[in-house]
Motif scaffolding. Structure first.
Motif, PDB file in Angstrom:
ATOM      1  N   PHE A   1       0.814  -1.211   0.000  1.00 45.96           N
ATOM      2  CA  PHE A   1       0.000   0.000   0.000  1.00 45.96           C
ATOM      3  C   PHE A   1       0.854   1.271   0.000  1.00 45.96           C
ATOM      4  N   LYS A   2       1.974   1.234   0.677  1.00 46.20           N
ATOM      5  CA  LYS A   2       2.963   2.326   0.660  1.00 46.20           C
ATOM      6  C   LYS A   2       2.353   3.679   1.032  1.00 46.20           C
ATOM      7  N   ASP A   3       1.618   3.698   2.149  1.00 46.41           N
ATOM      8  CA  ASP A   3       1.016   4.948   2.633  1.00 46.41           C
ATOM      9  C   ASP A   3       0.127   5.621   1.594  1.00 46.41           C
ATOM     10  N   GLY A   4      -0.487   4.835   0.740  1.00 46.84           N
ATOM     11  CA  GLY A   4      -1.405   5.375  -0.258  1.00 46.84           C
ATOM     12  C   GLY A   4      -0.800   5.530  -1.634  1.00 46.84           C
ATOM     13  N   TYR A   5       0.528   5.467  -1.747  1.00 43.26           N
ATOM     14  CA  TYR A   5       1.158   5.587  -3.059  1.00 43.26           C
ATOM     15  C   TYR A   5       0.967   4.320  -3.894  1.00 43.26           C
ATOM     16  N   GLY A   6       0.448   3.268  -3.280  1.00 41.63           N
ATOM     17  CA  GLY A   6       0.116   2.054  -4.024  1.00 41.63           C
ATOM     18  C   GLY A   6      -1.296   2.075  -4.594  1.00 41.63           C
ATOM     19  N   CYS A   7      -2.065   3.102  -4.263  1.00 39.03           N
ATOM     20  CA  CYS A   7      -3.431   3.210  -4.789  1.00 39.03           C
ATOM     21  C   CYS A   7      -3.405   3.272  -6.314  1.00 39.03           C
ATOM     22  N   GLY A   8      -4.333   2.532  -6.920  1.00 40.53           N
ATOM     23  CA  GLY A   8      -4.466   2.566  -8.375  1.00 40.53           C
ATOM     24  C   GLY A   8      -3.575   1.598  -9.123  1.00 40.53           C
ATOM     25  N   THR A   9      -2.626   0.943  -8.432  1.00 47.27           N
ATOM     26  CA  THR A   9      -1.754  -0.015  -9.113  1.00 47.27           C
ATOM     27  C   THR A   9      -2.546  -1.265  -9.490  1.00 47.27           C
ATOM     28  N   CYS A  10      -2.086  -1.948 -10.513  1.00 45.03           N
ATOM     29  CA  CYS A  10      -2.800  -3.108 -11.045  1.00 45.03           C
ATOM     30  C   CYS A  10      -1.949  -4.367 -10.905  1.00 45.03           C
ATOM     31  N   TYR A  11      -2.605  -5.461 -10.566  1.00 45.25           N
ATOM     32  CA  TYR A  11      -1.920  -6.727 -10.339  1.00 45.25           C
ATOM     33  C   TYR A  11      -2.622  -7.865 -11.060  1.00 45.25           C
ATOM     34  N   GLN A  12      -1.825  -8.715 -11.647  1.00 46.88           N
ATOM     35  CA  GLN A  12      -2.319  -9.969 -12.185  1.00 46.88           C
ATOM     36  C   GLN A  12      -2.002 -11.037 -11.152  1.00 46.88           C
ATOM     37  N   ILE A  13      -3.009 -11.806 -10.765  1.00 46.33           N
ATOM     38  CA  ILE A  13      -2.863 -12.767  -9.667  1.00 46.33           C
ATOM     39  C   ILE A  13      -3.393 -14.123 -10.115  1.00 46.33           C
ATOM     40  N   ARG A  14      -2.680 -15.173  -9.714  1.00 46.12           N
ATOM     41  CA  ARG A  14      -3.085 -16.530 -10.066  1.00 46.12           C
ATOM     42  C   ARG A  14      -2.948 -17.431  -8.836  1.00 46.12           C
ATOM     43  N   CYS A  15      -3.981 -18.191  -8.510  1.00 48.77           N
ATOM     44  CA  CYS A  15      -3.920 -19.182  -7.434  1.00 48.77           C
ATOM     45  C   CYS A  15      -2.894 -20.243  -7.824  1.00 48.77           C
ATOM     46  N   ALA A  16      -2.051 -20.639  -6.862  1.00 45.96           N
ATOM     47  CA  ALA A  16      -0.953 -21.560  -7.188  1.00 45.96           C
ATOM     48  C   ALA A  16      -0.726 -22.563  -6.072  1.00 45.96           C
ATOM     49  N   GLY A  17      -0.718 -23.858  -6.429  1.00 45.91           N
ATOM     50  CA  GLY A  17      -0.334 -24.904  -5.491  1.00 45.91           C
ATOM     51  C   GLY A  17      -1.345 -25.215  -4.421  1.00 45.91           C
ATOM     52  N   SER A  18      -2.610 -24.982  -4.682  1.00 44.06           N
ATOM     53  CA  SER A  18      -3.654 -25.288  -3.705  1.00 44.06           C
ATOM     54  C   SER A  18      -4.747 -26.118  -4.354  1.00 44.06           C
ATOM     55  N   PRO A  19      -5.299 -27.109  -3.630  1.00 45.51           N
ATOM     56  CA  PRO A  19      -6.416 -27.877  -4.182  1.00 45.51           C
ATOM     57  C   PRO A  19      -7.666 -27.026  -4.388  1.00 45.51           C
ATOM     58  N   TRP A  20      -7.679 -25.815  -3.818  1.00 49.62           N
ATOM     59  CA  TRP A  20      -8.826 -24.925  -3.953  1.00 49.62           C
ATOM     60  C   TRP A  20      -8.761 -24.051  -5.207  1.00 49.62           C
ATOM     61  N   CYS A  21      -7.660 -24.116  -5.936  1.00 49.14           N
ATOM     62  CA  CYS A  21      -7.531 -23.310  -7.157  1.00 49.14           C
ATOM     63  C   CYS A  21      -8.552 -23.759  -8.205  1.00 49.14           C
ATOM     64  N   ARG A  22      -9.056 -22.848  -8.968  1.00 46.89           N
ATOM     65  CA  ARG A  22      -9.931 -23.184 -10.084  1.00 46.89           C
ATOM     66  C   ARG A  22      -9.156 -23.978 -11.130  1.00 46.89           C
ATOM     67  N   SER A  23      -9.865 -24.790 -11.861  1.00 46.83           N
ATOM     68  CA  SER A  23      -9.244 -25.616 -12.888  1.00 46.83           C
ATOM     69  C   SER A  23      -8.492 -24.750 -13.891  1.00 46.83           C
ATOM     70  N   GLY A  24      -7.250 -25.111 -14.149  1.00 48.47           N
ATOM     71  CA  GLY A  24      -6.432 -24.358 -15.080  1.00 48.47           C
ATOM     72  C   GLY A  24      -5.754 -23.153 -14.481  1.00 48.47           C
ATOM     73  N   SER A  25      -5.973 -22.901 -13.187  1.00 51.42           N
ATOM     74  CA  SER A  25      -5.379 -21.764 -12.471  1.00 51.42           C
ATOM     75  C   SER A  25      -5.518 -20.457 -13.255  1.00 51.42           C
ATOM     76  N   PRO A  26      -6.752 -20.020 -13.523  1.00 45.25           N
ATOM     77  CA  PRO A  26      -6.937 -18.778 -14.286  1.00 45.25           C
ATOM     78  C   PRO A  26      -6.411 -17.572 -13.507  1.00 45.25           C
ATOM     79  N   SER A  27      -5.947 -16.573 -14.222  1.00 45.84           N
ATOM     80  CA  SER A  27      -5.452 -15.362 -13.576  1.00 45.84           C
ATOM     81  C   SER A  27      -6.542 -14.297 -13.571  1.00 45.84           C
ATOM     82  N   ILE A  28      -6.465 -13.418 -12.607  1.00 42.90           N
ATOM     83  CA  ILE A  28      -7.364 -12.276 -12.525  1.00 42.90           C
ATOM     84  C   ILE A  28      -6.508 -11.002 -12.516  1.00 42.90           C
ATOM     85  N   THR A  29      -7.078  -9.896 -12.918  1.00 40.94           N
ATOM     86  CA  THR A  29      -6.386  -8.608 -12.856  1.00 40.94           C
ATOM     87  C   THR A  29      -7.222  -7.660 -12.016  1.00 40.94           C
ATOM     88  N   VAL A  30      -6.590  -7.105 -10.983  1.00 43.08           N
ATOM     89  CA  VAL A  30      -7.317  -6.257 -10.034  1.00 43.08           C
ATOM     90  C   VAL A  30      -6.590  -4.927  -9.851  1.00 43.08           C
TER      91      VAL A  30
END
Length: 259
Positions: free
Chosen positions: A74-103
């Motif tokens: 978060f960096k005291d608010g200087y992280g606001c607005g940044t974008c991340y691509q995230i993928r579940c990895a190494g868990s039985p709870w991951c969706r099939s194919g480990s799709p990525s999301i962008t937030v």
């Protein structure tokens, strides 16, 4: 006709300018390990507002593809607005194919010092952690997991249209929330100019989240904003983005944005 030496100089300057622009353009980072949880329910009502000050995330264009960041990110608010691509990895709870999301980062996940960093205090420094909206989390993992290991990377933010400035304050104090930031997505510095090109720039101080303030009387003239990215140091000028009859409580959109 220009001399050969002058032509070479012009070419060198053009190439240097292009290299500088390319360097300023934000590119995706390397994949890194972290963990992710979620907060709220399927409506994502709890994610509205948040520490960045974006307000209603549907109205401001961020929707439910959002995340609250741990203090480290978060960096005291200087992280606001940044974008991340995230993928579940190494868990039985991951969706099939480990799709990525962008937030987009719109909130802070505060530390919880009453709990161990590995048992509930997921956002305690120095952990890097993402507390996602439930709709975003459910696209990459089953919600019953609660928490999953992920890999993530910062990616360029893709926005529609120019920078947006939501104005608040009073006759002697202007508070501007800078939104819809493309490129690196973050903001380091903002200055405001009231009047034409000959007017002086007034440096705005960082208030909180994505908001910047100036203690000055700026009414009755068009407002321009000069915005510098926290990550790339690239600067863009949104000239005359608010007309001379601008009003507090409204949001004004520029025709420029970061690359």
């Amino acid at each position: 006709m220009a001399s050969p030496s002058r032509a070479v100089l012009v070419l060198v300057l053009a190439l240097a300018s292009a290299a500088t622009a390319a360097k300023a353009r934000f590119t995706a980072t390397q994949w890194t390990s972290a963990h992710a949880t979620f907060y709220g329910d399927e409506t994502a009502a709890e994610t509205m507002g948040g520490a960045c000050g974006y307000g209603n995330l549907y109205a401001t264009g961020y929707g439910t593809d959002t995340a609250a960041l741990s203090t480290t990110l978060f960096k005291d608010g200087y992280g606001c607005g940044t974008c991340y691509q995230i993928r579940c990895a190494g868990s039985p709870w991951c969706r099939s194919g480990s799709p990525s999301i962008t937030v987009t980062a719109t909130n802070l996940c505060p530390p919880n010092w009453a709990q161990d960093s590995n048992a509930g205090g997921w956002c305690n420094p120095p952990r890097t952690h993402f507390d996602l909206s439930k709709p975003a989390f459910m696209r990459m993992a089953q919600w019953r997991a609660g928490i999953v290991p992920v890999v993530y990377r910062r990616v360029p933010c893709v926005r529609s249209g120019g920078l947006r400035f939501a104005l608040q304050g009073n006759a002697y104090w202007l508070l501007a929330f800078v939104m819809n930031v493309a490129g690196a997505g973050d903001v380091a510095e903002v200055a405001v100019r009231s009047g034409g090109a000959g007017a002086a720039w007034v440096r705005m101080g960082h208030n909180w989240g994505a908001s910047y303030q100036a203690f000055a009387q700026l009414g009755g003239r068009a407002l321009s904003f000069r915005v510098t990215s926290y990550t790339t140091r690239q600067t863009v000028i949104a000239a005359d983005v608010a007309p001379p009859n601008w009003c507090l409580g409204l949001t004004y959109q520029a025709s420029v944005n970061f690359s």
